[in-house]
Write a protein that holds these residues in place. Sequence first.
Motif, PDB file in Angstrom:
ATOM      1  N   GLY A   1       4.884  -6.182   3.296  1.00 59.24           N
ATOM      2  CA  GLY A   1       5.322  -4.879   3.652  1.00 59.24           C
ATOM      3  C   GLY A   1       6.480  -4.491   3.423  1.00 59.24           C
ATOM      4  O   GLY A   1       6.031  -3.116   3.321  1.00 59.24           O
TER       5      GLY A   1
ATOM      6  N   ARG B   1       5.909   4.359   9.051  1.00 59.03           N
ATOM      7  CA  ARG B   1       5.719   3.156   9.521  1.00 59.03           C
ATOM      8  C   ARG B   1       4.604   3.440  10.101  1.00 59.03           C
ATOM      9  O   ARG B   1       3.860   2.357   9.508  1.00 59.03           O
ATOM     10  CB  ARG B   1       6.929   3.120  10.732  1.00 59.03           C
TER      11      ARG B   1
ATOM     12  N   VAL C   1       2.382   2.557   6.835  1.00 56.69           N
ATOM     13  CA  VAL C   1       2.611   0.747   6.378  1.00 56.69           C
ATOM     14  C   VAL C   1       1.580   0.465   6.997  1.00 56.69           C
ATOM     15  O   VAL C   1       0.291  -0.445   6.818  1.00 56.69           O
ATOM     16  CB  VAL C   1       3.923   0.366   6.953  1.00 56.69           C
ATOM     17  N   GLN C   2       1.241   1.042   8.461  1.00 59.71           N
ATOM     18  CA  GLN C   2       0.568   0.122   8.945  1.00 59.71           C
ATOM     19  C   GLN C   2      -1.062   0.485   8.827  1.00 59.71           C
ATOM     20  O   GLN C   2      -1.978  -0.413   9.426  1.00 59.71           O
ATOM     21  CB  GLN C   2       0.792   0.402  11.015  1.00 59.71           C
TER      22      GLN C   2
ATOM     23  N   PHE D   1      -1.899  -1.411   6.095  1.00 68.75           N
ATOM     24  CA  PHE D   1      -2.979  -2.764   5.865  1.00 68.75           C
ATOM     25  C   PHE D   1      -3.915  -2.868   6.556  1.00 68.75           C
ATOM     26  O   PHE D   1      -4.234  -3.812   6.672  1.00 68.75           O
ATOM     27  CB  PHE D   1      -1.442  -3.700   6.955  1.00 68.75           C
ATOM     28  N   VAL D   2      -4.518  -1.929   7.598  1.00 70.14           N
ATOM     29  CA  VAL D   2      -5.218  -2.243   8.497  1.00 70.14           C
ATOM     30  C   VAL D   2      -6.218  -1.418   7.464  1.00 70.14           C
ATOM     31  O   VAL D   2      -7.858  -2.482   7.270  1.00 70.14           O
ATOM     32  CB  VAL D   2      -5.235  -0.895   9.363  1.00 70.14           C
TER      33      VAL D   2
END
Lengths: 194, 79
Positions: free
Chosen positions: A26, A44, A47-48, A51-52
């Motif tokens: 992360g 932010r 990043v989210q 990862f999804v």
Amino acid sequence: MDEAALIEALRSGDGQAFETLVRTYGGRLMSIARRMLHDEDDAREVVQAAFVAAFQNRASLPADSSISTWLHTIAVKTALQKLHDRPRMPEEAVAGYLPRFLPGGVHAETFAPWPERVEVALAHKEVAQQVREDIETLPETYRTTLLLRDVEGMSREETATIVDTTPNAVKIRLHRGRMALRTLIARRLTGDPS
Amino acid sequence: MTCRDVSRFLREYFEDELVPAERQDIEAHIAECENCRTYLTQYQDTIKAAQLACEDANVADLPEDLVKAVIAAIAQERR
């Protein structure tokens, strides 16, 4: 868990493996997003979303691949989608920032030396911010190529795959992007229009 | 070799993709042409400037609130 076991668990969609992935990688993904976007909220979000996307595309993680390289590519692609929405100059405008030549191939401009060494100039926060703005101003194809090659350190072939072009087009875009950025930085540092 | 030729081959020059004769031609030109020397230095400095401007000095673990948000978003996908 070693990397091969983690890859296997990720490919099977194991929740614990994804938590390990987020905790281990992360920070590095956040750093990539910050380098490319220079905005904490956007970073932010990226990043989210990255990862999804990694979860959705877990089957594309090759069993013999490096997790770090796979995630880096996903994060860069996600950040590029975010960058795509930001304003920049039109593609054809780059010509106005490339060197001009007189008949016979001599430079049409005289280039003023920059007043400080680049490391010294960029140590000033406001100059670093201006250079980031200059990079963002570049037309999208040049901005993307410069970010992937010179900032993210990706190879010509990796860059070509991500932006769906040829390695030769990457060479040309990188060279033009650097020359256009040189002009923008020179104007900032010297006030000289060349 | 002209200033235009030097400008065209700068990327190859810095990425060491020229054959020795081409490299020597560029070096012979820049030894004589101050304007090209300045341009060449600034081209190289532009690469450094992009790297320095985009450096993230705050590499650290992901903040815990974001870790939780990401894990929740993945859990949402799983459903």
